[in-house]
Motif scaffolding. Structure first.
Motif, PDB file in Angstrom:
ATOM      1  N   UNK A 403       0.826  -1.215   0.000  1.00  0.00           N
ATOM      2  CA  UNK A 403       0.000   0.000   0.000  1.00  0.00           C
ATOM      3  C   UNK A 403       0.858   1.263   0.000  1.00  0.00           C
ATOM      4  N   UNK A 404       2.077   1.150   0.542  1.00  0.00           N
ATOM      5  CA  UNK A 404       2.966   2.313   0.608  1.00  0.00           C
ATOM      6  C   UNK A 404       3.341   2.879  -0.745  1.00  0.00           C
ATOM      7  N   UNK A 405       3.257   2.052  -1.796  1.00  0.00           N
ATOM      8  CA  UNK A 405       3.579   2.541  -3.141  1.00  0.00           C
ATOM      9  C   UNK A 405       2.657   3.692  -3.523  1.00  0.00           C
ATOM     10  N   UNK A 406       1.400   3.644  -3.085  1.00  0.00           N
ATOM     11  CA  UNK A 406       0.457   4.722  -3.407  1.00  0.00           C
ATOM     12  C   UNK A 406       0.871   6.045  -2.771  1.00  0.00           C
ATOM     13  N   UNK A 407       1.469   5.986  -1.582  1.00  0.00           N
ATOM     14  CA  UNK A 407       1.931   7.204  -0.920  1.00  0.00           C
ATOM     15  C   UNK A 407       3.300   7.638  -1.431  1.00  0.00           C
ATOM     16  N   UNK A 408       4.097   6.667  -1.910  1.00  0.00           N
ATOM     17  CA  UNK A 408       5.447   6.981  -2.382  1.00  0.00           C
ATOM     18  C   UNK A 408       5.442   7.620  -3.769  1.00  0.00           C
ATOM     19  N   UNK A 409       4.665   7.084  -4.670  1.00  0.00           N
ATOM     20  CA  UNK A 409       4.741   7.481  -6.081  1.00  0.00           C
ATOM     21  C   UNK A 409       4.607   9.009  -6.290  1.00  0.00           C
ATOM     22  N   UNK A 410       3.649   9.710  -5.626  1.00  0.00           N
ATOM     23  CA  UNK A 410       3.547  11.163  -5.839  1.00  0.00           C
ATOM     24  C   UNK A 410       4.744  11.957  -5.323  1.00  0.00           C
ATOM     25  N   UNK A 411       5.572  11.330  -4.455  1.00  0.00           N
ATOM     26  CA  UNK A 411       6.706  12.056  -3.859  1.00  0.00           C
ATOM     27  C   UNK A 411       8.018  11.784  -4.579  1.00  0.00           C
ATOM     28  N   UNK A 412       8.022  10.838  -5.512  1.00  0.00           N
ATOM     29  CA  UNK A 412       9.254  10.510  -6.225  1.00  0.00           C
ATOM     30  C   UNK A 412       9.684  11.669  -7.105  1.00  0.00           C
ATOM     31  N   UNK A 413      10.973  11.970  -7.042  1.00  0.00           N
ATOM     32  CA  UNK A 413      11.497  13.103  -7.786  1.00  0.00           C
ATOM     33  C   UNK A 413      11.322  14.410  -7.046  1.00  0.00           C
ATOM     34  N   UNK A 414      10.713  14.362  -5.856  1.00  0.00           N
ATOM     35  CA  UNK A 414      10.533  15.574  -5.038  1.00  0.00           C
ATOM     36  C   UNK A 414      11.410  15.454  -3.792  1.00  0.00           C
ATOM     37  N   UNK A 415      10.833  14.921  -2.678  1.00  0.00           N
ATOM     38  CA  UNK A 415      11.665  14.785  -1.476  1.00  0.00           C
ATOM     39  C   UNK A 415      12.304  13.407  -1.363  1.00  0.00           C
ATOM     40  N   UNK A 416      11.955  12.467  -2.280  1.00  0.00           N
ATOM     41  CA  UNK A 416      12.669  11.197  -2.363  1.00  0.00           C
ATOM     42  C   UNK A 416      13.152  11.023  -3.802  1.00  0.00           C
ATOM     43  N   UNK A 417      14.118  10.130  -3.972  1.00  0.00           N
ATOM     44  CA  UNK A 417      14.694   9.926  -5.305  1.00  0.00           C
ATOM     45  C   UNK A 417      13.646   9.372  -6.271  1.00  0.00           C
ATOM     46  N   UNK A 418      13.800   9.709  -7.543  1.00  0.00           N
ATOM     47  CA  UNK A 418      12.959   9.129  -8.591  1.00  0.00           C
ATOM     48  C   UNK A 418      13.672   7.872  -9.074  1.00  0.00           C
ATOM     49  N   UNK A 419      13.227   6.681  -8.630  1.00  0.00           N
ATOM     50  CA  UNK A 419      14.007   5.454  -8.872  1.00  0.00           C
ATOM     51  C   UNK A 419      13.977   5.010 -10.329  1.00  0.00           C
ATOM     52  N   UNK A 420      15.055   4.336 -10.732  1.00  0.00           N
ATOM     53  CA  UNK A 420      15.116   3.783 -12.085  1.00  0.00           C
ATOM     54  C   UNK A 420      14.095   2.655 -12.246  1.00  0.00           C
ATOM     55  N   UNK A 421      13.843   1.914 -11.160  1.00  0.00           N
ATOM     56  CA  UNK A 421      12.878   0.815 -11.211  1.00  0.00           C
ATOM     57  C   UNK A 421      11.578   1.239 -10.542  1.00  0.00           C
ATOM     58  N   UNK A 422      10.457   0.968 -11.208  1.00  0.00           N
ATOM     59  CA  UNK A 422       9.151   1.248 -10.624  1.00  0.00           C
ATOM     60  C   UNK A 422       8.236   0.039 -10.801  1.00  0.00           C
ATOM     61  N   UNK A 423       7.393  -0.168  -9.810  1.00  0.00           N
ATOM     62  CA  UNK A 423       6.452  -1.286  -9.852  1.00  0.00           C
ATOM     63  C   UNK A 423       5.567  -1.146 -11.092  1.00  0.00           C
ATOM     64  N   UNK A 424       5.515  -2.172 -11.927  1.00  0.00           N
ATOM     65  CA  UNK A 424       4.728  -2.056 -13.166  1.00  0.00           C
ATOM     66  C   UNK A 424       3.224  -2.053 -12.893  1.00  0.00           C
ATOM     67  N   UNK A 425       2.480  -1.621 -13.919  1.00  0.00           N
ATOM     68  CA  UNK A 425       1.004  -1.642 -13.907  1.00  0.00           C
ATOM     69  C   UNK A 425       0.416  -0.920 -12.698  1.00  0.00           C
ATOM     70  N   UNK A 426       1.063   0.185 -12.338  1.00  0.00           N
ATOM     71  CA  UNK A 426       0.498   1.056 -11.304  1.00  0.00           C
ATOM     72  C   UNK A 426      -0.733   1.752 -11.885  1.00  0.00           C
ATOM     73  N   UNK A 427      -1.833   1.890 -11.171  1.00  0.00           N
ATOM     74  CA  UNK A 427      -2.033   1.641  -9.735  1.00  0.00           C
ATOM     75  C   UNK A 427      -2.654   0.278  -9.407  1.00  0.00           C
TER      76      UNK A 427
END
Length: 476
Positions: A403-427
């Protein structure tokens, strides 16, 4: 009530974790994490669980139990990979959930994982002791009951072999993760070679008729559990899932990873794929060699099958390497558990002594505490009734991370790193991973759920009486 909710949901600034964990030395590579993951997942269970699940629950369809459990674990591993790449902090789920959901939720996830590490260290050490003593017994060397069993079990006082192996691994880890990784890499290669030898030799003894019927007719076992049909396969999934949860031990060490953006996803996903493939192949060969009913109440199905097929020498070699290889799981669990305890001390959720590093940048105080608890549980106290707490606690953390992916995704590239790998088929996929973990949790014995509830209540008491009042996050 408003102040309580505010404190419970107060999120940690990820830059603070980056600064605190910068003192840990980043030395682990993809190869090290693959060895760590495979070594932790492919423990003694690969030599026992395929036969047990086939005999008690699913028959030849135990292979489907392994496959379904691997798919569920893989879905959660996608979430773990993205989290670890975006936030390569010590403490894995505890630290991540602290950042995305808040301190109270992070504590619950971390406390749930702590049950896994405390008990898993004790179980692996005890299992290694039993197998080692079994090998010696075949050579005519036996230990007195007093130093062979936990206190109160079969006239035992202390399991001395379990104590020794925990101390040996603690001494190895206290020297640094580089030394531990080198030992882990060698032992994992040996263990995988032993498994391959079994697969090659065992394949020559396969009888295709042993796979029929592939899914036996459903009935209820005398102990009330399910056998056969899809109900039996489901019961097998909940039992076998215990073997796959070791990949979360990789994430706990992400603060010591070189180039975590690439290292963490490859290590987490790669080790799970390798381990799941080995489990499925061992199950396929084992059930093909002899009818699954032969493995009922069989503590060593792989060794038994090899001996019955006329390969006694190979059976002895495989079992000897299996005992040596069990050190890999102990290294992985103690390494991850000490990093989780360090992160609790780092944040003052537990005494700050646990969060101190030695001059070489190693959390040896946390390692000492974990080793001591492991010795007490594994060498002195009878603990068989706690077995499923390992699965229950980890599954709770898995649900939080999914469930944390839903809270993490909007913050990537802002206060956390924008990772090279992302969980596919979001959401969609994070929800599927959550539901999969929930389904496996639901399939656990009622005792496991009760014990996890008791552990959860103890954790909340500690949080409200100590953690919340000492937390550095609350003081910022």
């Amino acid at each position: 009530m408003e102040n309580f909710f505010k404190a419970f949901t107060k999120k940690e600034d990820p830059s603070i974790y980056e600064d605190k964990d910068s003192h840990l030395v980043r030395v682990l590579t993809v190869k090290d994490f693959l060895a760590l993951g495979v070594g932790t997942i492919v423990s003694t269970s690969i030599f026992t669980l395929p036969g047990i699940v086939a005999a008690q629950h699913a028959g030849p369809a135990a292979i489907l139990s392994f496959l379904i459990a691997a798919i569920v674990a893989g879905l959660v591993a996608f979430a773990y990979a993205e989290m670890a790449a975006a936030m390569p902090f010590a403490g894995s789920a505890y630290s991540w959930i602290n950042v995305v959901f808040g301190e109270g939720f992070g504590w619950i996830a971390g406390w749930a994982l702590l049950a896994e590490y405390f008990i898993a260290v004790a179980f692996v050490a005890s299992g290694l002791s039993a197998n080692f003593r079994g090998l010696l017994a075949s050579l005519g060397v036996t230990f007195p009951n007093a130093i062979s069993n936990p206190l109160g079990t079969n006239h035992g006082i202390i399991d001395i072999v379990a104590v020794v192996v925990i101390v040996l691994v603690a001494l190895l880890l206290s020297r640094g993760v580089s030394d531990a990784a080198r030992v882990e890499n060698v032992l994992v290669v040996l263990k995988v070679l032993a498994i391959i030898v079994f697969l090659v030799v065992g394949a020559t003894a396969i009888n295709i008729h042993n796979y029929v019927p592939f899914i036996p007719k459903f009935h209820v076992n005398p102990d009330g559990t399910s056998f056969g049909g899809w109900q039996g396969i489901y019961s097998g999934v909940s039992m076998i899932f215990l073997a796959y949860i070791g990949f979360d031990s990789i994430a706990a060490n992400s603060a010591e990873a070189k180039d975590p953006q690439k290292t963490m996803p490859r290590g987490i996903l790669g080790s799970l794929i390798i381990a799941a493939t080995l489990f499925i192949l061992v199950g396929l060969v084992l059930v093909g060699m002899f009818k699954y009913t032969n493995y009922a109440n069989n503590a060593e199905p792989v060794g038994w099958a090899l001996r019955q097929a006329g390969h006694g020498t190979i059976a002895a070699i495989v079992q000897a390497i299996a005992v040596i290889g069990m050190f890999t799981a102990l290294i992985g669990m103690m390494l991850a558990g000490s990093r989780l305890l360090y992160s609790f001390g780092r944040d003052r959720m537990l005494p700050k002594w646990l969060g101190k590093l030695n001059p070489n940048g190693l959390p040896n105080h946390a390692l000492l505490f974990l080793s001591t608890i492991g010795v007490i549980i594994g060498a002195i106290m009878p603990f068989a009734f706690l077995a499923q707490l390992i699965s229950a606690g980890t599954l709770i953390a898995f649900m939080f991370v999914s469930l944390g992916i839903y809270a993490l995704r909007p913050r990537e590239g802002k206060d956390v790193a924008d990772p090279d790998f992302k969980m596919p088929w979001y959401p969609v996929l994070p929800a599927v991973a959550f539901l999969g973990a929930l389904a496996v949790f639901w399939g656990l014995d009622i005792e496991a759920k009760v014990y996890s509830l008791i552990w959860f209540i103890i954790g909340l008491v500690i949080y409200f009486l100590y953690g919340k009042n000492h937390s550095l996050n609350q003081k910022n």
